[in-house]
Design a protein around this motif. Structure first.
Motif, mmCIF file in Angstrom:
data_model
loop_
_atom_site.group_PDB
_atom_site.id
_atom_site.type_symbol
_atom_site.label_atom_id
_atom_site.label_comp_id
_atom_site.label_asym_id
_atom_site.label_seq_id
_atom_site.Cartn_x
_atom_site.Cartn_y
_atom_site.Cartn_z
ATOM 1 N N LYS A 54 0.837 -1.205 0.000
ATOM 2 C CA LYS A 54 0.000 0.000 0.000
ATOM 3 C C LYS A 54 0.876 1.260 0.000
ATOM 4 N N ARG A 55 1.954 1.228 0.786
ATOM 5 C CA ARG A 55 2.878 2.367 0.829
ATOM 6 C C ARG A 55 3.529 2.586 -0.527
ATOM 7 N N GLN A 58 1.163 4.017 -3.144
ATOM 8 C CA GLN A 58 0.864 5.422 -2.866
ATOM 9 C C GLN A 58 2.086 6.318 -3.123
ATOM 10 N N ALA A 64 -4.336 5.406 -3.355
ATOM 11 C CA ALA A 64 -4.567 4.548 -2.198
ATOM 12 C C ALA A 64 -5.375 3.347 -2.664
#
Length: 160
Positions: A54-55, A58, A64
């Motif tokens: 997810k990081r 993004q 996201a």
């Protein structure tokens, strides 16, 4: 020796939007330079695989996403020395879907239909492979399991 040592752990995320388009990027470096691929990067100390993907998504694209499963694991050995491992997740884009390209690492990023990617000669081999997968082949995640306090886990997730 590389700054990551001889065992690498990375993640990648195949992100889809509500139209079924895929979030793809063109890297500025490495074996995928100039090819359509998916956002990817290394896992940092203190984070789980799902947090890392997810990081990375993004950071590279500003998008996201919610994890919907695991597409697979890619594992190989570089130059008979480095164990190079990657867990590839499936994610659904959420919230603001305006792309913000991380220009240090990428030439561009966009949502593109799998049909258009299939026709593009710059589409990576891995993306061609995932175009053939069926949704029922995804794994699921359970983050409600506690294997016991005596282990000392601060985060524990089972992918099945």
């Amino acid at each position: 020796m590389n700054k990551r040592g001889n065992v690498w752990l990375a993640v990648a995320g195949l992100v889809t939007n509500t139209n079924g388009d895929w979030l793809v990027v063109k890297k500025r470096y490495g074996g995928l330079k100039g090819k359509w691929s998916i956002p990817a990067g290394f896992v940092h100390p203190g984070e789980t695989l799902d947090e890392a993907v997810k990081r990375e998504v993004q950071e590279e694209t500003g998008i996201a996403g919610n994890i919907t499963g695991i597409l697979g694991i890619r594992s190989g050995v570089l130059n008979d020395e480095i164990s190079d491992n990657m867990v590839i997740f499936s994610l659904r884009a959420e919230g603001d879907i305006r792309i913000k390209v991380q220009l240090d690492e990428l030439f561009e990023a966009m949502f593109m239909s799998p049909e258009k990617l299939k026709e593009d000669p710059n589409t990576s081999v891995l993306l061609h492979y995932y175009m053939e997968m069926q949704e029922n082949q995804l794994t699921k995640m359970n983050d409600k399991i506690n294997p016991g306090d005596h282990f000392g886990y601060t985060s524990y997730k089972l992918f099945y």
